[in-house]
Structure formats: C-alpha cells, structure tokens
Motif scaffolding. Structure first.
Motif, PDB file in Angstrom:
ATOM      1  N   THR A 205      -3.368  -1.962  -5.332  1.00  0.00           N
ATOM      2  CA  THR A 205      -3.400  -1.711  -3.888  1.00  0.00           C
ATOM      3  C   THR A 205      -2.655  -0.456  -3.463  1.00  0.00           C
TER       4      THR A 205
ATOM      5  N   SER B 106      -8.645   9.502  -6.557  1.00  0.00           N
ATOM      6  CA  SER B 106      -8.355   9.461  -5.114  1.00  0.00           C
ATOM      7  C   SER B 106      -7.148  10.307  -4.733  1.00  0.00           C
TER       8      SER B 106
ATOM      9  N   LYS C 194       0.820  -1.206   0.000  1.00  0.00           N
ATOM     10  CA  LYS C 194       0.000   0.000   0.000  1.00  0.00           C
ATOM     11  C   LYS C 194       0.857   1.261   0.000  1.00  0.00           C
TER      12      LYS C 194
ATOM     13  N   GLN D  76      -1.382   3.017  -2.410  1.00  0.00           N
ATOM     14  CA  GLN D  76      -2.013   4.262  -1.985  1.00  0.00           C
ATOM     15  C   GLN D  76      -1.011   5.404  -1.797  1.00  0.00           C
TER      16      GLN D  76
ATOM     17  N   HIS E 213      -5.141   3.370  -9.264  1.00  0.00           N
ATOM     18  CA  HIS E 213      -6.370   4.114  -9.006  1.00  0.00           C
ATOM     19  C   HIS E 213      -6.635   4.347  -7.522  1.00  0.00           C
ATOM     20  N   GLN E 214      -5.913   3.655  -6.636  1.00  0.00           N
ATOM     21  CA  GLN E 214      -6.076   3.870  -5.196  1.00  0.00           C
ATOM     22  C   GLN E 214      -5.119   4.918  -4.654  1.00  0.00           C
TER      23      GLN E 214
END
Length: 277
Positions: free
Chosen positions: A159, A215, A132, A161, A186-187
């Motif tokens: 996943t 996001s 992440k 971020q 996309h996260q």
C-alpha cells in the motif's frame, strides 16, 4: 493589558473529569457522542492521560478518528496510548475503531527523544498495516537497529506510496537493511532520503533496488559523502564525477529516469539532477 478568553463550561467539565482517569473511563459508557471530540482533544494535549486516551479510542463512536490535525509534533507516549486502544479494539472484533478507515498516514517530525523501544512499539502496531505515507523528519535513527523499520516496510509494501526518511542521521548499514524491501513497494510514488550521511556506493544501491518501481516519480537522495571537503563544503569537481557515475548506473539499468541529489545543509540547500533519458 491582554484579556484571556475564559474557559468554556465544557472545557472546565472535561478537565475536572480527566483529573480522575478511573472516573473518566467509567463515564465514557454514558458520554454523548458529541462530547467525545472535545474531551479527546483535551486529553491528547494534556499528555498526562494515556489510559483515558486508550479507553476513548476503544469507545470512539464515529467511523473515523482524525488524528492528523493533532500530530504536528506528536508526543510518542500519547500516540502509543491511542494506537494501543485501536489495537485492542481491532483484536476484539465486536464493533464492526466503528473506525472503518485504517491509519493511512504517519508523520513524525523534530522528535529527537524517540527511543528504540518507542519505534519498535509504533512500527509493530497492527493499525499501521495499511499505511500509504510514512514520513520521519529530524527524528534521529543513528543509534537504532533498522529491523523494526524493515519489518514495518515489509508489512506496508503493498500500500505504501510515500516514504520519507529525511534528516534521520541514517548511515549506510541502516539503509542497506531496508534495501531489499524497497523492491516490493510497487505503489511507491515518492522516495526521499535527503540529509543523511550516505556514501556513493549506497546511493548506487538505492538506484538498483528501486529500478523496478514503475510508479516512482520523485527520488531525492543526499549528495554522497565523497563529495564533501574537510570543511563540509561540496567539492564541485568530485560532485561532477559522482553525477557522471550515477548517470552511468542509470544508463546500465536502461530506464529513463531523473533523480535529485540534495546537499545536507538545510539552511541553504542546493539540488543537483542526475538524468538518463
């Protein structure tokens, strides 16, 4: 006169056991679970017991192996040994690492001794496939091929971020290799590339390739090279023109957005915003 705290019997026993890696590995089968953490810490900080670390990672009796607190300034060889053990454990599929929580955060800072083979090995570890957060700071990538990083980003795109590649001596050609992959993250909430030597053209391409990431909340890019004088100071007139051009790009993309540009002098860094609303 300072008094040093004498080592505990557990520390003495652990150090004695680790002197013979073969004996240490054999003893793991009979070692009580509560002794694994202190022995692991001893081996991790000694930086000389890679085989023991690999074996302990495979035999780890708990559902989580908390590496975060041990990796403020990780030694690549030590980290590789642990990840090798986890990879072997995952491949065996006979202990339904145990270790049910995959590695979610990898941070490497101030590690100038990284080699291309080090990064290739790390980035190819199956245990990193659900990251992440990936942050590299002051880890020079100037002489490295960006392909291992691109492959890792492709694997973790669903996943990821938080991506930070700050002060990594990256240049335009390296960033351009990973640009297409960023479209699929996309996260992604935070993206930082500060303190790298990038041109206005590359910063503009970053804006285009990240435009669809809904996001994304924090974008930090370096002040483009065109803004610096021969004395390595920022020319404010050039900077004003660059900010206007980047604002125009944001306007063309038609998405309300604010980015930050940071100067490359970390001691007295300055930030400039570019906004389209």
């Amino acid at each position: 006169m300072s008094m040093q705290t004498p080592p505990t019997l557990l520390e003495l026993a652990g150090k004695r056991l680790l002197r013979d890696q073969a004996s240490a590995i054999t003893a793991l089968e009979h070692l009580p679970a509560e002794l694994f953490p202190p022995l692991f810490i001893l081996a991790f900080h000694s930086r000389q017991h890679q085989e023991s670390l690999k074996a302990m990672a495979q035999a780890w009796p708990y559902p989580v192996l908390p590496l975060g607190g041990l990796m403020q300034r990780p030694q690549v060889k030590v980290l590789k040994a642990v990840l090798d053990g986890l990879d072997i454990l995952l491949a065996q599929e006979i202990r339904p690492r145990c270790l049910q929580t995959p590695l979610e955060k990898l941070t490497i800072t101030h590690c100038q001794s990284l080699t291309h083979s080090d990064l290739t090995h790390l980035f190819q570890c199956p245990n990193l496939r659900q990251l992440k957060s990936l942050r590299l700071y002051c880890a020079s990538l100037a002489e490295f091929s960006p392909e291992p990083l691109r492959a890792l980003l492709e694997a973790v795109a669903p996943t990821l971020q938080d991506l930070g590649l700050d002060n990594c001596a990256m240049v335009d050609s390296q960033v351009e290799v990973i640009l297409p992959v960023l479209r699929h993250c996309h996260q992604l909430i935070s993206l930082t590339f500060s303190e790298n030597c990038l041109s206005l053209a590359t910063v503009g391409k970053l804006l285009h390739h990240t435009a669809g990431l809904r996001s994304l909340e924090l974008e930090l890019y370096p002040v483009p090279l065109e803004c610096y004088t021969t004395q390595d100071t920022v020319n404010q007139e050039r900077l004003a023109l660059v900010r206007a051009e980047l604002t125009g790009i944001l306007r063309e993309l038609g998405q309300p957005r604010t980015i930050l540009l940071a100067t490359k002098h970390c001691g007295h860094r300055e930030y400039y915003d570019v906004t389209f609303s």
